[in-house]
Motif scaffolding. Structure first.
Motif, mmCIF file in Angstrom:
data_model
loop_
_atom_site.group_PDB
_atom_site.id
_atom_site.type_symbol
_atom_site.label_atom_id
_atom_site.label_comp_id
_atom_site.label_asym_id
_atom_site.label_seq_id
_atom_site.Cartn_x
_atom_site.Cartn_y
_atom_site.Cartn_z
ATOM 1 N N LEU A 178 16.932 85.546 38.331
ATOM 2 C CA LEU A 178 17.098 85.632 36.891
ATOM 3 C C LEU A 178 17.290 87.082 36.476
ATOM 4 C CD1 LEU A 178 15.458 82.939 37.435
ATOM 5 C CD2 LEU A 178 14.669 83.153 35.113
ATOM 6 N N THR B 33 10.245 85.872 28.021
ATOM 7 C CA THR B 33 11.038 85.853 29.248
ATOM 8 C C THR B 33 11.794 87.164 29.427
ATOM 9 O OG1 THR B 33 12.602 84.616 27.941
ATOM 10 C CG2 THR B 33 11.437 83.406 29.657
ATOM 11 N N ASN B 34 12.175 87.801 28.318
ATOM 12 C CA ASN B 34 13.003 88.993 28.405
ATOM 13 C C ASN B 34 12.250 90.230 28.854
ATOM 14 O OD1 ASN B 34 15.241 87.643 27.821
ATOM 15 N ND2 ASN B 34 15.466 88.390 25.715
ATOM 16 N N LYS C 159 17.949 84.840 32.505
ATOM 17 C CA LYS C 159 19.037 83.889 32.739
ATOM 18 C C LYS C 159 19.371 83.822 34.229
ATOM 19 C CE LYS C 159 21.741 85.662 29.348
ATOM 20 N NZ LYS C 159 20.816 86.272 28.399
#
Ligand SMILES: Nc1ncnc2c1ncn2[C@@H]1O[C@H](COP(=O)(O)OP(=O)(O)OP(=O)(O)O)[C@@H](O)[C@H]1O
Ligand SMILES: [Mg+2]
Lengths: 373, 276
Positions: A64, A2-3, A68
């Motif tokens: 995001l 995700t990062n 996040k």
């Protein structure tokens, strides 16, 4: 996993007064990427940036940062900085204080501020302008102050809303190079807005073409130019002849009343398609070697080449050639298989890519000029 | 040639204003100066001016009360203007109307109505006595005088500040947010400095009439608080000492000019010219 994406928009919809301004925008932006939002005026580019900066809350969807959700984070807490469409420099502060603004807010020690602002002024070529009044700077200088004011905060992501629109052509080219250098040397992710397609193609890693609040295509500049997804993209990026065609079978298509070998496959047998042929990819050949025959209806000299309009069975093609032609000449055309690009039908089919109004437009324009004189 | 003609045309257009200001500004000023430096017989004298030390305390008090009224007005007006400028367009118009509404009423009547509110048997004291707090001395106090000034001149503080505040480009506020300012820091670093010209006009427009008022101090101060305006009025209305009255007026004017000049130094922006 995700990062990997520093900014992500998931199904972002923005509605103002019951009108959908952005419609299910999905966009993933990687760290240090140069992404350009490209589209006509009013298509929602600024709104997309404002969603990312936090000035507009989406009606639906998530924003995001580093995986996040930040939907409820106010603008001053977001790790992005913006260069606004009209710079928005503070008129009550001089050049130095404008650039120092973000550091002062963060209560950075005075000596450190002095050092960083001085470095920044050097970077944007404005050393010695510290005490200048903002209103007394030229457009290009103001623009560089705006850049310095934003990047001194070392944002991970910089949003740029048509930062070069107000500059003349020469300065604009210089600033394009400067911006690109800054982006590379500082390793900042750029989300850049423009409605200038040339600027988008020359600067970006990724181009996002938008229209009417919907993303039409995401891809590298080469993808966008060579493999447009639909008639809108083909027409918006560069010049295109867009024809109604049929995909006979893989690697064989038909339009303008004959069959052509092409490099496209994966369509249904006899599927109706849109065909794109770029004006620079059409060759003018002697009639005996020609695939298509037509008559020249208009010739415009543009310096590097001529832009001629050729009538082929009622459809007007635009062709760029270095050979001089005259109105009324009969010409033969030859199209290589790799010059043909096949697209699925879309809601934009039939709306673009025919130059039959072209010569009228030119006449109309020159009429206007005469009126002005 | 062409330029000369426009210059001439411009002079012609501005001629009525020049005549107007000559008749209604310059001439009265010269007359004040003339009276201030002459005695009853019309001979030159400095006695009027040199005798003014008697009134030093009154001058001081007038300046003090006016300063108090100005500060209180500013404290009320600034947040009011701030909230107004953030309202919807319709609400903003409504608020400006409401703020200007009292100004449509006669100044004397407005001040008079405060007497009925503050008097021993007035509205406030009636209410207070209902809850068992004995009549409080409200009228004829310095507080009542300052209240009268604030009440009468508050709109002149709100409106210039509000006018400057709504003109601040919204994108500047967004830029401040974008650069990490919290709402407080944005107020301090952007909104406040950009509204200084409005604050200065507001201060001028409240301070100047407050310092020279006489009606408010007479009606709400009950003659106990004698302000410099009252002294001037007395010279013209009852003592018929025009020379002394003119001398006091002249000195007051100089004091006001000095106060404004001092204040103007705080405004280093270019719009500082608004004042003059
Ligand atoms: N605050 C708002 N309220 C209502 N409508 C808005 C608002 N902001 C933008 N719009 C509308 O949203 C649409 C998209 O606007 P946006 O500013 O995002 O366009 P853009 O792509 O940046 O155009 P341009 O190239 O002209 O800057 C426009 O039709 C505009 O009128
Ligand atoms: Mg825009």
């Amino acid at each position: 996993m995700t990062n990997e994406n520093i900014v992500e928009l998931k199904n972002i919809t923005v509605t103002f007064d019951g009108e959908k301004i952005l419609d299910r925008i999905n966009l993933a932006i990687k760290d240090k990427e140069f992404v350009t939002l490209l589209g006509p005026s009013g298509c929602g580019k600024t709104t997309t940036l404002r969603v990312i900066a936090g000035f507009v809350s989406p009606t639906e969807g998530d924003i995001l940062f580093d995986g996040k959700a930040v939907n409820h984070l106010p603008p001053h807490k977001r790790q992005v900085n913006t260069i606004f469409q009209r710079y928005a420099l503070f008129p009550h502060l001089n050049v130095f204080e404008n650039i120092a603004f973000g550091l002062r807010v963060k209560k950075v020690p005075e000596a450190e501020i002095k050092k960083q602002v001085t470095d920044m002024l050097k970077l944007v070529n404005l050393s010695g302008y510290e005490k200048r009044n903002i209103a007394k700077l030229s457009g290009g200088q103001q623009q560089r102050v705006a850049i310095a004011r934003a990047i001194i905060n070392r944002p991970k992501v910089l949003l740029l809303d048509e930062p070069l629109a107000a500059l003349d052509l020469k300065l604009r080219k210089d600033m394009q190079v400067e911006l690109k250098n800054i982006q590379k040397s500082l390793g900042i992710t750029f989300i850049f807005v423009t409605h200038d397609q040339e600027e988008a193609l020359s600067m970006s890693d990724t181009v996002v073409v938008m229209n009417e609040g919907v993303i039409q295509q995401i891809g590298t500049p080469q993808d966008i130019y060579n493999e447009p997804k639909n008639a809108f993209v083909a027409d918006f990026i560069g010049e295109s002849n867009i024809l109604d065609g049929v995909m006979k079978e893989d690697f064989l298509t038909s339009f303008s009343g004959r069959e052509f070998t092409c490099l496209d496959s994966g369509f249904a047998r006899n599927e109706r398609v849109d065909i794109v042929v770029r004006p620079e990819d059409v060759d003018i050949v002697p009639e005996k070697d020609a695939m298509l025959l037509g008559e020249v209806t208009s010739v415009t000299f543009l310096g590097v080449h001529y832009e001629i309009i050729v009538d082929i069975g009622g459809f007007k093609w635009m062709i760029q050639t270095t050979d001089e032609q005259k109105v009324g000449d009969k010409v033969g055309l030859y199209i290589e298989p790799d010059a043909i690009h096949v697209m699925k039908k879309s809601k934009y089919s039939g709306m673009y890519g025919d130059y039959s109004t072209f010569s009228d437009e030119i006449e109309h324009l020159s009429d206007l000029e005469e009126d002005e004189n | 040639m062409n330029k000369k003609r426009t210059d001439f045309a411009q002079k012609l257009i501005s001629a009525p204003y020049i005549v107007w200001s000559a008749i209604f500004i310059i001439v009265p000023l010269l007359m004040v100066a003339y009276y201030a430096f002459t005695d009853k017989s019309g001979a030159f004298t400095l006695d009027n001016i040199s005798g003014l030390s008697r009134y030093a305390k009154t001058f001081g008090m007038s300046l003090l009360y006016a300063a108090e009224a100005t500060v209180i007005s500013l404290i009320i007006a600034y947040p009011l203007a701030y909230f107004m400028s953030n309202m919807k367009a319709g609400a903003q118009r409504m608020m400006s109307m409401l703020i200007m509404l009292p100004m449509w009423m006669n100044f004397l009547i407005r001040t008079y109505s405060w007497i009925t509110i503050l008097a021993k048997t007035g509205i406030i004291n009636t209410l207070l006595s209902k809850i068992g707090i004995g009549p409080v001395q409200l009228i004829n106090t310095p507080g009542a005088v300052v209240l009268g000034m604030v009440y009468n001149y508050l709109p002149y503080m709100v409106l210039p500040i509000y006018t400057v505040m709504v003109k601040i480009d919204k994108s500047l506020l967004e830029a401040a947010d974008d650069l990490g300012s919290s709402p407080i820091s944005r107020l301090r670093r952007v909104i406040f400095p950009m509204t200084v010209p409005g604050i200065i006009s507001g201060i001028t427009m409240v301070f100047v009439p407050s310092v020279s008022t006489f009606y408010i101090s007479q009606k709400l101060g009950g003659g106990k608080t004698m302000l410099i305006g009252d002294v001037i009025e007395m010279q013209f209305q009852s003592s018929y000492n025009y020379n002394l009255g003119a001398a006091i007026s002249l000195v007051l004017m100089v004091l006001i000019l000095i106060s404004l000049a001092v204040m103007n130094r705080f405004d280093d922006s270019e719009e500082g010219g608004i004042l003059i």
